[in-house]
Design a protein around this motif. Structure first.
Motif, PDB file in Angstrom:
ATOM      1  N   UNK A  58      -1.502   5.092  44.416  1.00 49.49           N
ATOM      2  CA  UNK A  58      -0.530   4.640  44.958  1.00 49.49           C
ATOM      3  C   UNK A  58       0.538   5.243  45.408  1.00 49.49           C
ATOM      4  N   UNK A  59       0.817   5.198  46.694  1.00 52.24           N
ATOM      5  CA  UNK A  59       2.064   5.994  47.194  1.00 52.24           C
ATOM      6  C   UNK A  59       3.210   5.292  47.351  1.00 52.24           C
ATOM      7  N   UNK A  60       4.144   5.406  46.461  1.00 58.86           N
ATOM      8  CA  UNK A  60       5.432   4.397  46.375  1.00 58.86           C
ATOM      9  C   UNK A  60       6.263   4.896  47.432  1.00 58.86           C
ATOM     10  N   UNK A  61       7.310   3.793  48.099  1.00 66.73           N
ATOM     11  CA  UNK A  61       8.083   4.112  49.088  1.00 66.73           C
ATOM     12  C   UNK A  61       9.189   3.865  48.349  1.00 66.73           C
ATOM     13  N   UNK A  62      10.239   4.711  48.461  1.00 66.21           N
ATOM     14  CA  UNK A  62      11.658   4.719  47.783  1.00 66.21           C
ATOM     15  C   UNK A  62      12.364   3.721  47.998  1.00 66.21           C
ATOM     16  N   UNK A  63      12.182   3.079  49.293  1.00 67.00           N
ATOM     17  CA  UNK A  63      13.263   1.883  49.709  1.00 67.00           C
ATOM     18  C   UNK A  63      12.511   0.460  50.029  1.00 67.00           C
ATOM     19  N   UNK A  64      11.171   0.537  49.980  1.00 68.06           N
ATOM     20  CA  UNK A  64      10.253  -0.608  50.411  1.00 68.06           C
ATOM     21  C   UNK A  64      10.590  -1.693  49.534  1.00 68.06           C
ATOM     22  N   UNK A  65      10.462  -1.232  48.210  1.00 66.06           N
ATOM     23  CA  UNK A  65      10.649  -2.443  47.224  1.00 66.06           C
ATOM     24  C   UNK A  65      11.903  -2.781  47.300  1.00 66.06           C
ATOM     25  N   UNK A  66      12.911  -1.887  47.058  1.00 67.76           N
ATOM     26  CA  UNK A  66      14.405  -2.356  46.948  1.00 67.76           C
ATOM     27  C   UNK A  66      14.902  -3.195  48.166  1.00 67.76           C
ATOM     28  N   UNK A  67      14.286  -2.885  49.204  1.00 63.12           N
ATOM     29  CA  UNK A  67      14.695  -3.868  50.644  1.00 63.12           C
ATOM     30  C   UNK A  67      14.028  -5.309  50.235  1.00 63.12           C
ATOM     31  N   UNK A  68      12.798  -5.291  49.774  1.00 59.17           N
ATOM     32  CA  UNK A  68      12.158  -6.671  49.569  1.00 59.17           C
ATOM     33  C   UNK A  68      12.774  -7.431  48.532  1.00 59.17           C
ATOM     34  N   UNK A  69      13.335  -6.879  47.554  1.00 58.56           N
ATOM     35  CA  UNK A  69      14.252  -7.603  46.658  1.00 58.56           C
ATOM     36  C   UNK A  69      15.658  -8.187  47.012  1.00 58.56           C
ATOM     37  N   UNK A 128      17.520   5.547  40.050  1.00 62.05           N
ATOM     38  CA  UNK A 128      16.913   6.332  40.952  1.00 62.05           C
ATOM     39  C   UNK A 128      17.407   7.809  40.480  1.00 62.05           C
ATOM     40  N   UNK A 129      18.699   7.839  40.716  1.00 62.57           N
ATOM     41  CA  UNK A 129      19.403   9.390  40.420  1.00 62.57           C
ATOM     42  C   UNK A 129      18.973   9.889  38.986  1.00 62.57           C
ATOM     43  N   UNK A 130      18.920   8.882  37.992  1.00 66.85           N
ATOM     44  CA  UNK A 130      18.637   9.244  36.527  1.00 66.85           C
ATOM     45  C   UNK A 130      17.216   9.857  36.508  1.00 66.85           C
ATOM     46  N   UNK A 131      16.398   9.125  37.428  1.00 63.14           N
ATOM     47  CA  UNK A 131      14.762   9.445  37.323  1.00 63.14           C
ATOM     48  C   UNK A 131      14.647  10.713  37.868  1.00 63.14           C
ATOM     49  N   UNK A 176       9.159   4.848  41.614  1.00 64.37           N
ATOM     50  CA  UNK A 176       8.445   4.010  42.682  1.00 64.37           C
ATOM     51  C   UNK A 176       9.228   3.024  43.348  1.00 64.37           C
ATOM     52  N   UNK A 177      10.398   3.231  43.362  1.00 61.01           N
ATOM     53  CA  UNK A 177      11.627   2.378  44.205  1.00 61.01           C
ATOM     54  C   UNK A 177      12.116   1.228  43.563  1.00 61.01           C
ATOM     55  N   UNK A 178      11.468   0.732  42.326  1.00 63.59           N
ATOM     56  CA  UNK A 178      12.117   0.191  41.327  1.00 63.59           C
ATOM     57  C   UNK A 178      12.271   0.726  39.967  1.00 63.59           C
ATOM     58  N   UNK A 179      11.269   1.156  39.369  1.00 69.91           N
ATOM     59  CA  UNK A 179      11.361   1.724  38.146  1.00 69.91           C
ATOM     60  C   UNK A 179      10.990   3.252  37.892  1.00 69.91           C
ATOM     61  N   UNK A 180      11.232   3.792  36.814  1.00 77.45           N
ATOM     62  CA  UNK A 180      11.103   5.242  36.741  1.00 77.45           C
ATOM     63  C   UNK A 180      10.002   5.289  35.516  1.00 77.45           C
ATOM     64  N   UNK A 181       8.902   5.917  36.113  1.00 80.17           N
ATOM     65  CA  UNK A 181       7.509   5.935  35.095  1.00 80.17           C
ATOM     66  C   UNK A 181       7.658   7.554  34.579  1.00 80.17           C
ATOM     67  N   UNK A 182       7.874   7.642  33.225  1.00 84.35           N
ATOM     68  CA  UNK A 182       7.697   8.798  32.444  1.00 84.35           C
ATOM     69  C   UNK A 182       6.235   9.470  32.456  1.00 84.35           C
ATOM     70  N   UNK A 183       6.271  10.643  32.471  1.00 85.45           N
ATOM     71  CA  UNK A 183       5.120  11.604  32.617  1.00 85.45           C
ATOM     72  C   UNK A 183       4.153  11.249  31.238  1.00 85.45           C
ATOM     73  N   UNK A 184       2.783  10.935  31.845  1.00 83.01           N
ATOM     74  CA  UNK A 184       1.700  10.881  30.619  1.00 83.01           C
ATOM     75  C   UNK A 184       0.518  11.913  30.889  1.00 83.01           C
ATOM     76  N   UNK A 210      23.448  -0.553  43.807  1.00 82.84           N
ATOM     77  CA  UNK A 210      23.909   0.423  42.972  1.00 82.84           C
ATOM     78  C   UNK A 210      23.244   0.763  41.900  1.00 82.84           C
ATOM     79  N   UNK A 211      22.846  -0.431  40.963  1.00 84.50           N
ATOM     80  CA  UNK A 211      22.058  -0.318  40.027  1.00 84.50           C
ATOM     81  C   UNK A 211      20.593   0.516  40.184  1.00 84.50           C
ATOM     82  N   UNK A 212      19.978   0.295  41.163  1.00 85.96           N
ATOM     83  CA  UNK A 212      18.945   0.873  41.627  1.00 85.96           C
ATOM     84  C   UNK A 212      19.238   2.210  41.922  1.00 85.96           C
ATOM     85  N   UNK A 213      20.350   2.560  42.420  1.00 83.33           N
ATOM     86  CA  UNK A 213      20.522   3.970  43.017  1.00 83.33           C
ATOM     87  C   UNK A 213      20.767   4.836  41.776  1.00 83.33           C
ATOM     88  N   UNK A 214      21.460   4.203  40.616  1.00 77.15           N
ATOM     89  CA  UNK A 214      21.568   4.839  39.501  1.00 77.15           C
ATOM     90  C   UNK A 214      20.413   5.311  38.929  1.00 77.15           C
TER      91      UNK A 214
END
Length: 427
Positions: free
Chosen positions: A5-16, A42-45, A72-80, A36-40
């Motif tokens: 799955x290729x996530x879009x950095x803005x697609x999901x956010x715009x839908x929300x 994303x910045x942390x991720x 993925x535009x909504x959440x940060x998925x940690x490495x596994x 700004x919540x999602x921007x923060x």
């Protein structure tokens, strides 16, 4: 397993954001706090991703690449490592997503991260969304609000300028008390001008994205607005302090304190705003600094609450002293009338201007939005007119001076007319 799955950095956010109710509160759009919540997040991720790239560590063995940390535009998925999965909860955003125990899972495969399962739109249930009719009604409501507070500030500015002219033109009205009134009027003029400037810069162009707008002009407009609000409250504090000084000194003429009053009324707000600007530049330099949910907003809010608290103490003390002097047999009737005339305006203004701010300061910004808007925008816009009315237009001393000068002008005109008639008759 198929292509990753290729996530879009803005697609999901715009839908929300498209499905969120388009409310507008104060200078900040509530939508912007979500952006700004999602921007923060994303910045942390991205910081985590950058750190992992700088210090790569094998996830399981040299032969296995694993799935790196991903936004993925909504959440940060940690490495596994490959073969393992990661599960996360829905984004924790108040008044957007309902509380849910649902978990969203993604597996790490040989070809990368799998699709979120279940999808966000199934797992994370949104709060009730306004209908189109509600949206149109709210839009009309806010347009009405803007018309009302524009009329209010315009009326206040006209009344305040007239009051300053009256105090400045009549020499008999030149005194320390009226000088303080002029400074108080000026703080209201500054506040009204700041509102119009802020509206012109932030909301004149509907095509501008207010959530990402971060220009020097808009930040300067918000800083100027905060300074005018602070100056307003601190000159009200000066009015209370001066009234208390008059009662303590029993109307002794004393101009030694005027520069201290000016320092408190204009200097303390300037210092506070400078600290706030430096703090925002250093630690929270995003948007137009109109985010009232920021913790750094307390740099502005705390001094205002302090001024209101001190004014309340002055209010109680002045009431006590006034009662003592009025009932004292040693005070003449003339002095009692002076006490009543000087105190009635300030004793009315102190609780009137401070109570609603204290009440709303104790609640989160999303509580009582309509009432907050009405008090701060509509009623607040007429405060300058009320101040000019109490301190100038209804002031007996001012009325007497205007009548005296009007009488002199009429006598002068009659005298001039009489002289002209006499000259014509004798010619």
């Amino acid at each position: 397993m198929g292509a990753p799955w290729q996530p879009s950095s803005t697609h999901m956010l715009l839908v929300l954001l498209l499905v969120l109710p388009p409310l507008r509160v104060r200078a900040t759009h509530p939508d912007c706090s979500i952006v700004r919540y999602f921007q923060r997040q994303e910045a942390e991720c991205l910081e985590i991703i950058k750190s992992e790239r700088q210090t790569p560590a094998p996830l399981e063995s040299p032969g296995q690449r694993g799935c790196p940390t991903e936004w993925d535009g909504v959440s940060c998925w940690s490495a596994v490592p490959v073969g393992q999965s990661r599960a996360i909860a829905c984004p924790d955003i108040l008044h957007v997503f309902k509380k849910s125990e649902a978990r969203i899972q993604r597996n790490c495969t040989e070809s990368g991260w799998s699709f979120p399962s279940p999808p966000y739109h199934n797992a994370c249930e949104l709060e009730a969304i306004s209908s189109n009719n509600d949206t149109e009604a709210k839009k009309g409501y806010f347009v009405t609000m803007k018309v009302l507070y524009t009329c209010g500030y315009s009326t206040s500015l006209a009344a305040l300028f007239l009051a300053i002219c009256i105090f400045s033109c009549f020499r008999k009205l030149h005194c320390t008390r009226n000088s303080i009134h002029i400074h108080f009027f000026s703080s209201f003029i500054l506040r009204g001008a700041a509102v119009f400037i802020k509206d012109a810069i932030l909301f004149s162009d509907e095509s501008v994205d207010h959530c990402t707008m971060s220009t020097v002009n808009c930040k300067a407009a918000i800083a100027f607005f905060q300074y005018s609000v602070l100056a307003n409250f601190y000159w009200l504090l000066v009015e209370g302090m001066y009234l208390q000084t008059l009662l303590l000194l029993t109307f002794t003429s004393d101009k030694r304190y005027i520069w201290w009053y000016i320092l408190i009324g204009w200097g303390v707000p300037m210092l506070t705003v400078c600290v706030w600007v430096v703090t925002r530049l250093q630690y929270d330099n995003h948007g137009c600094w109109d985010d009232y949910t920021s913790l750094y907003w307390w740099v502005i809010k705390a001094p205002i609450l302090l001024a209101i608290f001190v004014n309340f103490l002055i209010f109680l003390n002045v009431t006590r002293m006034l009662a003592q002097k009025i009932w004292s047999p040693d005070i003449s009737k003339n002095y009692k009338q002076q006490y009543m005339r000087l105190t009635k305006s300030t004793l009315l203004l102190i609780p009137l201007f401070g109570v609603h701010y204290v009440v709303f300061a104790l609640f989160p910004e999303h509580i009582g939005v309509d009432a907050r808007l009405y008090f701060e925008l509509v009623l607040g816009s007429y405060q300058g007119f009320l101040v000019a009315l109490l301190y100038c237009f209804l002031n007996g001393e001012v009325q007497a001076e205007i009548k005296r000068n009007w009488g002199k002008w009429q006598s002068s005109m009659e005298s001039n007319v009489f002289n002209l008639v006499t000259q014509d008759f004798t010619a």
